[in-house]
Design a protein around this motif. Structure first.
Motif, PDB file in Angstrom:
ATOM      1  N   ASP A 124     -19.671   4.278  -0.619  1.00  0.00           N
ATOM      2  CA  ASP A 124     -19.014   3.595   0.086  1.00  0.00           C
ATOM      3  C   ASP A 124     -18.701   2.099   0.374  1.00  0.00           C
ATOM      4  O   ASP A 124     -19.465   1.458   1.226  1.00  0.00           O
ATOM      5  N   GLU A 125     -18.428   1.180  -0.914  1.00  0.00           N
ATOM      6  CA  GLU A 125     -18.598  -0.052  -0.726  1.00  0.00           C
ATOM      7  C   GLU A 125     -16.515  -1.349  -1.005  1.00  0.00           C
ATOM      8  O   GLU A 125     -16.137   0.552  -0.886  1.00  0.00           O
ATOM      9  N   PRO A 126     -16.382  -2.195  -0.715  1.00  0.00           N
ATOM     10  CA  PRO A 126     -15.156  -2.073  -0.188  1.00  0.00           C
ATOM     11  C   PRO A 126     -14.423  -2.737  -0.697  1.00  0.00           C
ATOM     12  O   PRO A 126     -13.711  -1.811  -1.489  1.00  0.00           O
ATOM     13  N   HIS A 127     -14.907  -2.050  -2.800  1.00  0.00           N
ATOM     14  CA  HIS A 127     -13.826  -1.666  -3.529  1.00  0.00           C
ATOM     15  C   HIS A 127     -13.863  -0.554  -4.350  1.00  0.00           C
ATOM     16  O   HIS A 127     -13.085  -0.242  -5.481  1.00  0.00           O
TER      17      HIS A 127
ATOM     18  N   THR B  41     -14.802   3.708  -2.954  1.00  0.00           N
ATOM     19  CA  THR B  41     -14.911   4.827  -2.411  1.00  0.00           C
ATOM     20  C   THR B  41     -15.047   5.561  -3.145  1.00  0.00           C
ATOM     21  O   THR B  41     -14.091   6.878  -3.207  1.00  0.00           O
TER      22      THR B  41
ATOM     23  N   LYS C 226       0.956  -1.176   0.183  1.00  0.00           N
ATOM     24  CA  LYS C 226       0.035  -0.143   0.079  1.00  0.00           C
ATOM     25  C   LYS C 226       1.146   0.934   0.318  1.00  0.00           C
ATOM     26  O   LYS C 226       1.764   1.396   0.326  1.00  0.00           O
TER      27      LYS C 226
END
Length: 175
Positions: free
Chosen positions: A127-130, A132, A108
């Motif tokens: 705002d989703e896991p994959h 934003t 990262k």
């Protein structure tokens, strides 16, 4: 130039074009040439028009532990575009362009040949896991705000405010 479009199920195009903001950065290889090629590829995306890009700026690398003056410096820019691609489809296309330019995701915030971040997609808040949107740190990053302001003096980050005011805060906190 051939274009591969990775449409996902459930990702229909928008009926109307949406203004999207994409941040570009590179700190490995031929940075200026890579950014120019990436902008050209953005211009060739289907359902996408009116790609405008800021002048590039050079910045110190930001890592998980903060600024790293010993790391290769970044060349950063911001592109504004009108697109009917759904946000998830646009993000997949950005990742494809990165991969085509040798981007490898090892760590990262590590060094990279190309980084393309979807900063904003109209007024959408996702705002989703994959995905934003708006990008959760864009309002804190001079290397996003300054080039964005260069290409759009009236820019705003949904839920955060005007880019010029956010940039003033970032610069004040840095001094």
């Amino acid at each position: 130039m051939s274009v591969r479009l990775a449409h996902g199920i459930g990702d229909p195009p928008s009926d109307e074009p949406v203004a999207a903001v994409v941040a570009l950065g590179a700190n490995l290889g031929a940075r200026a040439e890579t950014l120019a090629a990436a902008v050209d590829e953005l211009r060739f995306l289907p359902l996408t028009t009116d790609v405008r890009v800021s002048a590039p700026i050079e910045t110190v690398a930001v890592t998980l532990t903060g600024e790293d003056a010993d790391a290769p410096r970044y060349l950063n820019a911001v592109a504004l575009l009108q697109t009917r691609l759904a946000p998830a489809t646009l993000l997949r296309e950005l990742h494809r362009i990165e991969a085509d330019h040798g981007r490898v995701r090892r760590e990262k915030w590590g060094d990279r040949t190309l980084d393309l971040d979807l900063i904003a997609y109209g007024d959408a808040r996702i705002d989703e896991p994959h995905l934003t949107v708006p990008h959760p740190r864009a309002h804190e990053r001079e290397f996003v705000l300054a080039p964005w302001l260069d290409v759009d003096p009236d820019a705003e980050i949904p839920g955060r405010g005007r880019v010029d005011a956010l940039l003033a805060v970032v610069r004040e906190e840095a001094s």
